[in-house]
Design a protein around this motif. Structure first.
Motif, short mmCIF file in Angstrom:
data_model
loop_
_atom_site.label_atom_id
_atom_site.label_comp_id
_atom_site.label_asym_id
_atom_site.label_seq_id
_atom_site.Cartn_x
_atom_site.Cartn_y
_atom_site.Cartn_z
N ASP A 239 -20.92 -31.33 -85.42
CA ASP A 239 -19.74 -32.06 -85.70
C ASP A 239 -19.76 -33.48 -85.58
OD1 ASP A 239 -18.23 -29.49 -85.81
OD2 ASP A 239 -18.55 -29.15 -83.72
N TYR A 240 -20.89 -34.15 -85.09
CA TYR A 240 -20.69 -35.49 -84.86
C TYR A 240 -22.04 -36.36 -85.52
CZ TYR A 240 -17.28 -33.92 -81.73
OH TYR A 240 -16.04 -33.40 -80.98
N TYR A 241 -22.22 -37.14 -86.21
CA TYR A 241 -23.07 -37.96 -86.94
C TYR A 241 -23.14 -39.57 -86.69
CZ TYR A 241 -21.38 -34.04 -89.79
OH TYR A 241 -21.15 -32.61 -90.41
N LEU A 242 -24.39 -39.76 -86.53
CA LEU A 242 -24.71 -41.39 -86.57
C LEU A 242 -25.52 -41.49 -87.82
CD1 LEU A 242 -25.13 -42.25 -83.13
CD2 LEU A 242 -23.36 -43.10 -84.45
N PHE A 243 -25.08 -42.15 -88.83
CA PHE A 243 -25.90 -42.31 -90.16
C PHE A 243 -26.75 -43.42 -90.23
CE2 PHE A 243 -22.27 -39.91 -91.70
CZ PHE A 243 -22.89 -38.70 -91.94
N GLY A 244 -27.85 -43.61 -90.27
CA GLY A 244 -28.76 -44.56 -90.43
C GLY A 244 -29.36 -45.04 -91.64
N ILE A 245 -28.87 -46.12 -92.42
CA ILE A 245 -29.01 -46.43 -93.73
C ILE A 245 -29.58 -47.98 -93.86
CG2 ILE A 245 -27.79 -46.86 -95.87
CD1 ILE A 245 -25.36 -45.54 -94.80
N PRO A 246 -30.88 -47.82 -94.59
CA PRO A 246 -31.65 -49.08 -95.07
C PRO A 246 -30.65 -49.52 -96.24
CG PRO A 246 -33.10 -47.20 -95.61
CD PRO A 246 -31.83 -46.77 -94.79
N VAL A 247 -30.29 -50.71 -96.30
CA VAL A 247 -29.45 -51.43 -97.31
C VAL A 247 -30.16 -51.43 -98.58
CG1 VAL A 247 -27.80 -53.07 -97.85
CG2 VAL A 247 -27.88 -52.43 -95.66
N LYS A 248 -29.46 -50.96 -99.71
CA LYS A 248 -30.31 -51.47 -100.97
C LYS A 248 -29.11 -51.99 -101.85
CE LYS A 248 -33.54 -51.23 -104.07
NZ LYS A 248 -34.76 -51.67 -103.83
N PHE A 249 -29.27 -53.35 -101.93
CA PHE A 249 -28.01 -54.00 -102.78
C PHE A 249 -26.74 -53.62 -102.31
CE2 PHE A 249 -31.44 -53.15 -106.40
CZ PHE A 249 -31.90 -54.44 -105.96
N GLY A 250 -26.43 -53.61 -101.22
CA GLY A 250 -25.14 -53.48 -100.57
C GLY A 250 -24.58 -52.03 -100.46
N ASN A 251 -25.61 -51.23 -100.61
CA ASN A 251 -25.06 -49.66 -100.88
C ASN A 251 -26.27 -48.51 -100.18
OD1 ASN A 251 -23.76 -47.37 -101.78
ND2 ASN A 251 -22.99 -48.42 -103.82
N PHE A 252 -26.07 -47.37 -100.47
CA PHE A 252 -26.92 -46.33 -100.11
C PHE A 252 -28.37 -46.76 -100.91
CE2 PHE A 252 -23.12 -43.61 -98.99
CZ PHE A 252 -23.41 -43.39 -97.63
N GLY B 29 -26.53 -62.90 -92.14
CA GLY B 29 -25.23 -63.26 -92.81
C GLY B 29 -24.41 -61.94 -92.95
N LYS B 30 -24.90 -60.75 -92.79
CA LYS B 30 -24.08 -59.65 -92.68
C LYS B 30 -23.42 -59.18 -93.90
CE LYS B 30 -23.40 -60.02 -87.60
NZ LYS B 30 -24.25 -61.40 -87.39
N GLY B 31 -23.38 -60.04 -94.93
CA GLY B 31 -22.59 -59.47 -96.07
C GLY B 31 -23.06 -58.32 -96.67
N MET C 98 -19.11 -50.45 -95.88
CA MET C 98 -17.65 -50.25 -96.55
C MET C 98 -17.81 -49.26 -97.82
SD MET C 98 -16.39 -54.16 -96.79
CE MET C 98 -16.22 -55.36 -95.18
N ASN C 99 -19.05 -49.37 -98.30
CA ASN C 99 -19.25 -48.60 -99.59
C ASN C 99 -19.35 -47.14 -99.19
OD1 ASN C 99 -19.05 -50.48 -101.62
ND2 ASN C 99 -21.12 -51.18 -101.64
N ALA C 100 -19.99 -46.61 -97.82
CA ALA C 100 -20.48 -45.76 -97.42
C ALA C 100 -18.95 -44.72 -97.06
CB ALA C 100 -21.12 -45.66 -96.29
N MET C 101 -18.02 -45.79 -96.68
CA MET C 101 -16.68 -45.18 -96.54
C MET C 101 -16.02 -44.17 -97.52
SD MET C 101 -15.79 -46.31 -93.49
CE MET C 101 -17.39 -46.21 -93.26
N SER C 102 -16.48 -44.40 -98.97
CA SER C 102 -16.05 -43.63 -99.93
C SER C 102 -16.36 -42.26 -99.99
CB SER C 102 -16.22 -44.29 -101.44
OG SER C 102 -15.87 -43.47 -102.32
N THR C 103 -17.79 -42.10 -99.31
CA THR C 103 -18.26 -40.79 -99.27
C THR C 103 -17.93 -39.95 -97.96
OG1 THR C 103 -20.42 -41.46 -100.12
CG2 THR C 103 -20.33 -39.46 -98.77
N LEU C 104 -17.37 -40.69 -97.03
CA LEU C 104 -16.84 -40.08 -95.82
C LEU C 104 -15.43 -39.69 -95.83
CD1 LEU C 104 -18.14 -42.59 -92.97
CD2 LEU C 104 -19.45 -40.51 -93.99
#
Length: 209
Positions: free
Chosen positions: A78-91, A127-129, A136-142
Motif C-alpha cells: 500500500d506504500y511505496y518509495l520509488f528510486g529513479i536514476p534521472v534520464k533527461f529529466g524523466n524516467f 542544480g537540482k533542475g 514532477m514528470n513522475a507525478m503524471s503517472t502517479l
C-alpha cells in the motif's frame, strides 16, 4: 504494520545505496520495507555502442540480490518509495517500460488508487533542475493511478537542504544524489542522511493510517 515497498532501477550502485538508506530510515522509525528491482529492458545495438563509448558497464538485475518488481508487488503493498536514476529529466526507459507494459489493467480497475508514495532520485549534475523535473514528470503517472504523493518537504531535513557549503542532490520534492556525469561520484554522507530522514519521515506519516 504497513507494508512498504522500495522500488528501484539501478544501473550502478548509486540508487541501490540510496534505497538501503531509505530502508534504514524506515527501520529507525520502527517499520519494515523490502527493496524490489525494476525488470531489465534489452538494449538496442546502438544503445550498447553508446555505453561502450562512455566506458560504462551497466549493471543488470543479476548484479543485485533484490526481488524483481511485478504488478503483483504494487497490488500487495500500500506504500511505496520509488528510486529513479534521472534520464533527461524523466524516467529511464526501464522504469517507463514497466509502467506502460504492466500497469494498464491496474489503472483500468483502479487497483492502485489511494495508495501512497514518495520518490528519491539520482542525477548527473548539481542544480537540482533535472532531478526536480524528473519528480514532477513522475507525478503524471502517479496521478493517473490515483497514487497519493508524499513529498520530503523541508521540516525534517532543513539543515541539509539549505546548506550551501556541501553539494546535496536532495530537494523538497524528494531525497536525491548528484552522481556526476560519468556516474562515478558516490553519495555523500549528507545525501545518505537525507535519504534516511526521508525514509523515517515517510514511515512516521503512514504508520498510524
Amino acid at each position: 504494520m504497513p507494508k512498504v515497498a522500495i522500488l528501484i532501477y539501478s544501473v550502478d550502485d548509486t540508487i541501490a545505496r540510496l534505497a538501503e538508506n531509505e530502508k534504514k530510515g524506515i527501520e529507525i522509525a520502527g517499520g519494515k520495507a523490502e527493496i524490489f528491482q525494476v525488470p531489465d529492458v534489452s538494449s538496442s545495438s546502438s544503445d550498447k555502442e553508446q555505453d561502450d563509448d562512455e566506458g560504462k558497464v551497466r549493471k543488470t538485475n543479476a548484479d543485485f540480490s533484490y526481488k524483481i518488481l511485478t504488478r503483483e508487488t504494487l497490488v500487495e503493498h500500500d506504500y511505496y518509495l520509488f528510486g529513479i536514476p534521472v534520464k533527461f529529466g524523466n524516467f529511464p526507459v526501464a522504469w517507463k517500460t514497466f509502467w506502460d507494459s504492466n500497469t494498464g489493467g491496474l489503472w483500468a480497475k483502479g487497483s492502485l488508487h489511494g495508495k501512497m508514495a514518495g520518490l528519491f532520485v539520482s542525477g548527473a549534475i548539481s542544480g537540482k533542475g533535472d532531478t526536480e523535473m524528473c519528480i514532477m514528470n513522475a507525478m503524471s503517472t502517479l496521478v493517473h493511478h490515483g497514487i497519493i504523493y508524499v513529498p520530503l518537504g523541508y521540516k525534517n531535513a532543513y539543515k541539509e537542504l539549505t546548506n550551501t557549503d556541501d553539494v546535496n542532490g536532495s530537494c523538497a520534492w524528494g531525497a536525491g544524489c548528484v552522481s556526476g556525469v560519468d556516474g562515478d561520484r558516490p553519495p555523500s554522507a549528507s545525501e545518505l542522511k537525507v535519504h534516511q530522514l526521508q525514509g523515517r519521515a515517510f514511515y512516521d506519516r503512514i504508520k498510524d493510517l
